[in-house]
Design a protein around this motif. Structure first.
Motif, short mmCIF file in Angstrom:
data_model
loop_
_atom_site.label_atom_id
_atom_site.label_comp_id
_atom_site.label_asym_id
_atom_site.label_seq_id
_atom_site.Cartn_x
_atom_site.Cartn_y
_atom_site.Cartn_z
N THR A 152 0.86 -1.17 0.00
CA THR A 152 0.00 0.00 0.00
C THR A 152 0.91 1.22 0.00
N ALA A 153 0.32 2.38 -0.26
CA ALA A 153 1.09 3.62 -0.25
C ALA A 153 1.79 3.78 1.10
N ASP A 154 1.11 3.39 2.14
CA ASP A 154 1.68 3.58 3.46
C ASP A 154 2.86 2.65 3.72
N GLN A 155 2.82 1.47 3.14
CA GLN A 155 3.96 0.56 3.29
C GLN A 155 5.15 1.09 2.51
N VAL A 156 4.87 1.63 1.33
CA VAL A 156 5.94 2.23 0.54
C VAL A 156 6.55 3.39 1.32
N TYR A 157 5.70 4.16 1.93
CA TYR A 157 6.16 5.30 2.73
C TYR A 157 7.08 4.83 3.86
N ALA A 158 6.66 3.78 4.54
CA ALA A 158 7.45 3.26 5.66
C ALA A 158 8.82 2.80 5.18
N ASP A 159 8.85 2.04 4.08
CA ASP A 159 10.12 1.53 3.56
C ASP A 159 11.01 2.69 3.11
N ALA A 160 10.39 3.65 2.43
CA ALA A 160 11.16 4.78 1.92
C ALA A 160 11.71 5.59 3.09
N ARG A 161 10.90 5.73 4.09
CA ARG A 161 11.27 6.52 5.26
C ARG A 161 12.45 5.88 6.01
N ALA A 162 12.55 4.56 5.89
CA ALA A 162 13.64 3.85 6.55
C ALA A 162 14.97 4.20 5.89
N ILE A 163 14.91 4.62 4.65
CA ILE A 163 16.14 4.95 3.92
C ILE A 163 16.38 6.46 3.93
N ASP A 164 15.32 7.21 3.66
CA ASP A 164 15.42 8.67 3.67
C ASP A 164 14.44 9.17 4.73
N GLU A 165 14.95 9.50 5.89
CA GLU A 165 14.02 9.85 6.98
C GLU A 165 13.42 11.24 6.82
N LYS A 166 13.59 11.84 5.66
CA LYS A 166 13.03 13.16 5.43
C LYS A 166 11.85 13.11 4.45
N ILE A 167 11.76 12.04 3.67
CA ILE A 167 10.72 11.99 2.62
C ILE A 167 9.33 12.06 3.25
N SER A 168 8.45 12.79 2.60
CA SER A 168 7.12 13.02 3.18
C SER A 168 6.06 12.13 2.53
N ARG A 169 4.97 11.94 3.24
CA ARG A 169 3.85 11.15 2.72
C ARG A 169 3.36 11.72 1.39
N GLY A 170 3.19 13.02 1.35
CA GLY A 170 2.69 13.65 0.12
C GLY A 170 3.55 13.31 -1.07
N THR A 171 4.85 13.33 -0.88
CA THR A 171 5.78 13.01 -1.97
C THR A 171 5.61 11.57 -2.41
N VAL A 172 5.44 10.66 -1.46
CA VAL A 172 5.26 9.25 -1.81
C VAL A 172 3.98 9.07 -2.61
N TYR A 173 2.89 9.65 -2.15
CA TYR A 173 1.63 9.54 -2.88
C TYR A 173 1.76 10.15 -4.28
N ARG A 174 2.35 11.32 -4.35
CA ARG A 174 2.49 11.98 -5.66
C ARG A 174 3.33 11.14 -6.59
N ASN A 175 4.41 10.56 -6.09
CA ASN A 175 5.28 9.80 -6.97
C ASN A 175 4.68 8.45 -7.36
#
Lengths: 129, 129
Positions: free
Chosen positions: A25-48
């Motif tokens: 889900t978008a939220d799982q992608v966000y969690a994984d991405a956040r583990a690598i880049d702790e600055k990336i935002s939810r909005g950016t994940v959804y937009r991308n």
DNA sequence: ATGGGTGCAAAGTGTTTGCAAGTAT
DNA sequence: ATACTTGCAAACACTTTGCACCCAT
């Protein structure tokens, strides 16, 4: 279409989806991405996720409740476990004669169909008995 | 199952769904019900749609974005217009051999599947050309 | 009388968006 | 330099829920 850039964040979102190999889900992608880049935002994940799906780099899997995403692949169906919510690819081939039949009979211009099987995955099936 | 009561509101929700004969969203049911009983609340409509669906008096149609409801009927597929969002019953019969095949091959205990065709309805098809 | 049901409003989810600052090209 | 992107937080859309009162049985 307007020209798109390749940003670090967009690449990261794509990498995460490809690395998982399942149907996050978008939220799982966000969690994984956040583990690598702790600055990336939810909005950016959804937009991308939208951008990448529109561009055809990944697939959006429209299921009830939440949308999910997966690596680019041929059309196929999904199985969702009604107990644990796990999502799998279904081992049944896409039947494109259905689209033609539905178009003819209904008078609609059918582009595709989505089929989702519902049931219990092997683990939940066993655990419930 | 615990004993259920027949309240005016529950009956109204059921009547509204049956009277429409299409695939209303919870909010559409709320609007129709509200036109008759201007006191009924959203929470009550949502609760009763769940109750009625669980009880088998109506069907819940799980589509992307929002759930919809319809009169009780045999299993069948749906067509959703990607332009205007209209939902129709599809003229293709439910194929229950698929459930058996998917069960055997995947090892899951498949109970059913849901298929949704996506395309343009006759009106939108014409309007777009 | 009693416990399921209701209305209301607050809280939850999941997702989108306005804005000023940042950055790929 | 330009305009696409980002982070942040507020806003959204849809749905669920806590609570005190109500009413079908």
């Amino acid at each position: 279409m307007k020209k798109q850039r390749n940003t670090r964040q967009r690449q990261l979102v794509l990498d995460v989806v490809l690395a998982r190999g399942d149907h996050p889900t978008a939220d799982q992608v966000y969690a994984d991405a956040r583990a690598i880049d702790e600055k990336i935002s939810r909005g950016t994940v959804y937009r991308n996720l939208h951008t990448l799906a529109a561009r055809g780099d990944i697939l959006q899997v429209k299921l009830p409740d939440v949308d999910r995403y997966e690596e680019l692949a041929d059309r196929h169906y999904h199985i969702i476990c009604t107990e644990c919510g796990a999502v799998y690819d279904a081992p049944i081939p896409y039947d494109d004669t259905l689209d033609r039949r539905a178009s003819e009979i209904s008078g609609c211009d059918i582009k595709r169909h989505r089929t989702t099987f519902e049931g219990r995955c092997p683990e939940c099936k066993q655990r419930c008995e």
